[in-house]
Design a protein around this motif. Structure first.
Motif: not given
Length: 285
Positions: A51-59, A115-123, A148-153
């Motif tokens: 259920d981690a948040a991703v970025l949906e990119i259209t066209l 576009l997925a990022i490790k840990g998911g986007f933290q919106t 957009l925030a994300f978890l730095e690892g």
């Protein structure tokens, strides 16, 4: 918490997860990624929670700068992604260094990339979901200058794992469906048209619903307002077919002649307006 800055917004991009559930009785749509298969694969590649948040990119994709190291994966439509102008492949993991810029270019296949990022986007979470939806969340699409925030690892031991691309559906001309509740009320000629015609998505389509350009004869009366779901295909009095998608309403009064399978929804979400497809009926088991 690290951030990525949106330098260019692109055509239409939004943060999505699997959706918000438990609120349909209040008229709140589930929302979530239009193509759950592609979004789920992106998270799977990174070892994220499903259920981690991703970025949906259209066209047409955005352009973004990372302020901290990250690990990303891109799936779904082929939109020619580049990291500091170096081409990237879909369905592969990549390290991103602080200061690097991710961009997108020419469309090759499909309509929506993820576009997925490790840990998911933290919106912000609203009703248990980070999915952006008009009237529910503060934002419904990316805007220039947004962060957009994300978890730095720690990425020192990050692998370069990739997956076999199971993306033939991106170019498939077949949409899987089941008969809807009012399908049997159709005349034989109307049923025949649904099973034999080739249809295409209209330009007016969006995350709420995908309208078919081709109209069929409609002899049915409107029904008493009843429940509808993502994938429900309604037949309007004018003969227009509308497939409700992730942000679609929760009730409707038009005959529900088809119900797309989950695979059917994913495939339809990747059809470019004007691209032809046909309906393939499945049997309930």
């Amino acid at each position: 918490m690290a951030e990525v800055e949106i330098l260019q917004a692109g055509l239409f991009s939004s943060v999505q997860d699997r959706g918000r559930f438990g609120f349909r009785e209040f008229g709140v749509p589930a929302g979530g990624a239009m193509d759950r298969q592609a979004a789920g694969m992106a998270n799977l590649l990174l070892g994220n929670h499903p259920d981690a948040a991703v970025l949906e990119i259209t066209l047409q994709g955005p352009k973004m700068r990372f302020f901290a190291p990250a690990q990303i994966a891109i799936t779904g439509a082929g939109l020619s992604p580049k990291l500091n102008e170096k081409p990237l492949d879909n369905y592969k993991l990549y390290k991103v260094a602080a200061g690097q810029v991710l961009s997108f270019g020419k469309r090759n296949t499909g309509y929506r990339a993820y576009l997925a990022i490790k840990g998911g986007f933290q919106t912000e979470q609203v009703m248990g979901s980070r999915s952006w939806s008009p009237g529910i969340t503060e934002f419904s699409r990316l805007e220039k200058g947004m962060k957009l925030a994300f978890l730095e690892g720690d990425l020192s031991s990050v692998s370069s794992f990739s997956a076999v691309k199971a993306d033939d559906y991106l170019t498939s001309g077949v949409i899987e469906t089941f008969p809807g509740p009012e399908f049997q009320l159709l005349k034989a000629s109307e049923k025949d048209a649904l099973q034999k015609w080739h249809f295409s998505a209209a330009r007016e389509s969006n995350r709420m619903g995908i309208q078919f350009q081709e109209k069929i004869e409609n002899t049915l009366e409107p029904i008493i307002t009843g429940p509808v779901l993502p994938g429900t295909v309604q037949l309007t009095p004018s003969g227009t077919l509308i497939a409700l998608m992730r942000d679609g309403q929760t009730t409707g009064g038009y005959p529900r002649v088809l119900q797309l399978s989950e695979a059917g929804i994913n495939t339809l979400a990747q059809r470019l307006p004007g691209e032809k497809f046909r309906i393939e009926f499945l049997e309930y088991k």
